[in-house]
Design a protein around this motif. Structure first.
Motif, PDB file in Angstrom:
ATOM      1  N   GLU A   3       1.026   8.294 -14.037  1.00 45.51           N
ATOM      2  CA  GLU A   3       1.067   9.679 -13.652  1.00 45.51           C
ATOM      3  C   GLU A   3       2.682  10.592 -13.083  1.00 45.51           C
ATOM      4  OE1 GLU A   3       0.030   6.835 -10.419  1.00 45.51           O
ATOM      5  OE2 GLU A   3      -0.487   7.002 -12.526  1.00 45.51           O
ATOM      6  N   ASN A   4       3.801   9.942 -13.522  1.00 48.65           N
ATOM      7  CA  ASN A   4       4.935  10.127 -13.134  1.00 48.65           C
ATOM      8  C   ASN A   4       5.672  10.097 -14.374  1.00 48.65           C
ATOM      9  OD1 ASN A   4       4.788   9.641 -10.563  1.00 48.65           O
ATOM     10  ND2 ASN A   4       5.653   7.400 -10.327  1.00 48.65           N
ATOM     11  N   VAL A   5       4.982  10.183 -15.519  1.00 50.55           N
ATOM     12  CA  VAL A   5       5.683  10.679 -17.378  1.00 50.55           C
ATOM     13  C   VAL A   5       5.860  11.983 -17.043  1.00 50.55           C
ATOM     14  CG1 VAL A   5       6.027   9.795 -19.093  1.00 50.55           C
ATOM     15  CG2 VAL A   5       4.662   8.151 -17.928  1.00 50.55           C
ATOM     16  N   SER A   6       5.655  12.610 -16.503  1.00 49.67           N
ATOM     17  CA  SER A   6       5.404  14.440 -16.671  1.00 49.67           C
ATOM     18  C   SER A   6       6.329  14.574 -16.569  1.00 49.67           C
ATOM     19  CB  SER A   6       4.101  15.109 -16.837  1.00 49.67           C
ATOM     20  OG  SER A   6       3.644  15.014 -15.811  1.00 49.67           O
ATOM     21  N   TYR A   7       6.797  14.433 -15.021  1.00 50.33           N
ATOM     22  CA  TYR A   7       7.802  14.632 -13.892  1.00 50.33           C
ATOM     23  C   TYR A   7       9.271  14.154 -14.895  1.00 50.33           C
ATOM     24  CZ  TYR A   7       3.433  15.652 -11.116  1.00 50.33           C
ATOM     25  OH  TYR A   7       2.772  15.730 -10.250  1.00 50.33           O
ATOM     26  N   ILE A   8       8.960  13.256 -15.000  1.00 56.20           N
ATOM     27  CA  ILE A   8      10.449  12.749 -16.063  1.00 56.20           C
ATOM     28  C   ILE A   8      11.018  13.164 -16.788  1.00 56.20           C
ATOM     29  CG2 ILE A   8      11.634  10.411 -16.755  1.00 56.20           C
ATOM     30  CD1 ILE A   8       9.568   8.969 -15.168  1.00 56.20           C
ATOM     31  N   LEU A   9       9.609  13.704 -18.059  1.00 59.10           N
ATOM     32  CA  LEU A   9       9.960  14.279 -18.942  1.00 59.10           C
ATOM     33  C   LEU A   9      10.380  15.699 -18.966  1.00 59.10           C
ATOM     34  CD1 LEU A   9       6.863  13.410 -21.135  1.00 59.10           C
ATOM     35  CD2 LEU A   9       8.977  12.924 -21.581  1.00 59.10           C
ATOM     36  N   ILE A  10      10.584  16.209 -17.259  1.00 55.03           N
ATOM     37  CA  ILE A  10      11.078  17.653 -16.944  1.00 55.03           C
ATOM     38  C   ILE A  10      11.914  17.581 -16.841  1.00 55.03           C
ATOM     39  CG2 ILE A  10      11.551  19.235 -15.565  1.00 55.03           C
ATOM     40  CD1 ILE A  10       8.470  18.605 -14.373  1.00 55.03           C
ATOM     41  N   LEU A  11      13.151  15.905 -16.694  1.00 51.31           N
ATOM     42  CA  LEU A  11      14.118  15.704 -16.932  1.00 51.31           C
ATOM     43  C   LEU A  11      14.420  15.769 -18.095  1.00 51.31           C
ATOM     44  CD1 LEU A  11      16.357  14.608 -13.891  1.00 51.31           C
ATOM     45  CD2 LEU A  11      16.180  12.656 -15.761  1.00 51.31           C
ATOM     46  N   ALA A  12      14.415  15.777 -18.574  1.00 57.68           N
ATOM     47  CA  ALA A  12      14.165  15.822 -20.057  1.00 57.68           C
ATOM     48  C   ALA A  12      14.713  16.827 -21.021  1.00 57.68           C
ATOM     49  CB  ALA A  12      13.418  14.319 -21.129  1.00 57.68           C
ATOM     50  N   GLY A  13      13.804  17.908 -20.612  1.00 57.04           N
ATOM     51  CA  GLY A  13      13.919  19.191 -20.984  1.00 57.04           C
ATOM     52  C   GLY A  13      14.935  19.446 -20.225  1.00 57.04           C
TER      53      GLY A  13
END
Length: 388
Positions: A235-245
């Protein structure tokens, strides 16, 4: 910042959301359409196929339109074709609408990149192009998470309503803010296609499709990497992908500045070398969560820093065929998308760890460096012959 460039960046935002949000919506669409997730995944392939076909085709068909008129037509097509997904009654209709949605993608960026370079202040052409592509990076930072949230918590069709609204805004602001630029004379199809007889053209396409494919070997499997190697909760992956963005946003602007300050080809070579080192570090140190978060940001930044330099490299190589060359470059990016995802999945299918796709990315980036070195040598030879 010029308002005309903001209008182009809105187009990039529209394209970025519609291209990348499908990854997050696949479970919702699969459930609603009563198909498996792998079958729903063909919707991503349909879009990519549309990009590859539409990029050169639409640029050739609109080769004698004034740039503003061409951009307005492409923005309208983006809006209408994405709107078809809102009313899709079945999977086949949705598949067709996704293919159609991909058609204007490469042509918009191809025409837009040339227009952005013409609108730019002298010596800041690459930065102007990076502003257009900032819409694509903002899509990954903001648009895709919002679209995914809407699709998960409400109805996935609402996400395409959002995309259509952004597309309409793109059309409106191009109409209001884009100056009427003169077309570059009458250009026939033969003149456009002569670009593909240049060795340099195919070298740049190879650099993009293979070297930049290293990014997609990484990002295609970033979720299982973060979950199974770094130990993050799903459930934390989508938030981490914001970091990639966020990294993509930073890298895009840095790449624009580098391309204006240094020669594009050596800049691309240096950035691909840094990508190689980065992906090696990702492979060895992703077991540490803090290090993994840092490299999620850094890899996104390095990957997107290549876009503006390679775009300028293509434009400078394609005299009198800039728009079709730029559009072909967008098709090459999507080939890199498919190639990186496919090759990156091979070691996983063979039973290797979820970090192994990064080594595939290393190999692809190294091949990209080799091709770039060949291009640099080719340019030196041409320059030597011209001075003799």
């Amino acid at each position: 910042m010029k308002k005309s460039l903001i209008a182009l960046s809105l187009g990039g935002l529209t394209i970025g959301i519609t291209e990348f949000v499908m990854m997050g919506l696949l479970p919702d669409i699969a459930s609603d359409m009563n198909v498996s997730i792998p079958v729903a995944g063909y919707l991503i392939s349909a879009y990519a196929l549309g990009v590859v076909i539409g990029a050169p085709l639409l640029v050739i068909l609109g080769r004698n339109f004034p740039p503003k008129k061409m951009l307005l037509i492409l923005a309208l097509l983006l809006t209408l074709f994405n709107a078809l997904s809102i009313i899709a009654p079945n999977y086949n209709f949705l598949f067709a609408s996704r293919f159609l949605s991909g058609l204007p993608h490469g042509a918009f960026f191809g025409v837009g990149a040339v227009v952005a370079s013409r609108l730019a202040d002298r010596g800041k052409e690459a930065q102007a192009i990076s502003i257009m592509f900032s819409g694509l990076t903002l899509a990954n930072l903001i648009g895709v998470p919002i679209g995914t949230y809407i699709g998960h918590h409400f109805i996935w069709r609402y996400t395409f309503i959002l995309i259509a609204i952004v597309g309409l805004l793109t059309f409106l602001f191009i109409f209001l803010w884009m100056p009427k630029l003169e077309k570059s004379g009458d250009v026939n199809m033969k003149t456009q296609l002569l670009f593909f007889k240049k060795t340099e053209a195919w070298l740049i396409i190879g650099i993009t499709a293979i070297g930049f494919g290293g990014l997609f070997a990484w990002i295609s499997y970033i979720a299982p990497l973060l979950i199974n190697i770094s130990g993050f909760l799903p459930e934390n992956v989508s938030y981490i992908l914001i970091l990639a963005g966020f990294g993509m946003v930073v890298g895009n602007f840095v790449g624009g500045k580098l391309a204006d300050k240094f020669s594009p080809a050596p800049t691309v070579f240096a950035l691909l070398f840094i990508m190689v080192l980065d992906l090696i570090m990702v492979y060895f140190f992703s077991f540490n969560q803090y290090v993994s978060l840092f490299f999620t940001f850094l890899t996104g930044a390095i990957s997107f820093s290549v876009i503006a330099p390679i775009q300028m490299l293509m434009i400078k190589t394609a005299k009198d065929s800039e728009m079709i060359a730029s559009a072909a470059l967008q098709a090459s990016f999507n080939i890199g998308n498919a190639l990186g995802a496919f090759l990156g999945g091979l070691p996983l299918a063979a039973g290797y760890s979820y970090a192994s796709p990064n080594l595939i990315g290393v190999g692809m980036a190294i091949i990209g460096m080799i091709i770039t070195f060949g291009l640099i040598q080719k340019q030196k030879t041409v320059l030597k012959l011209q001075t003799e």
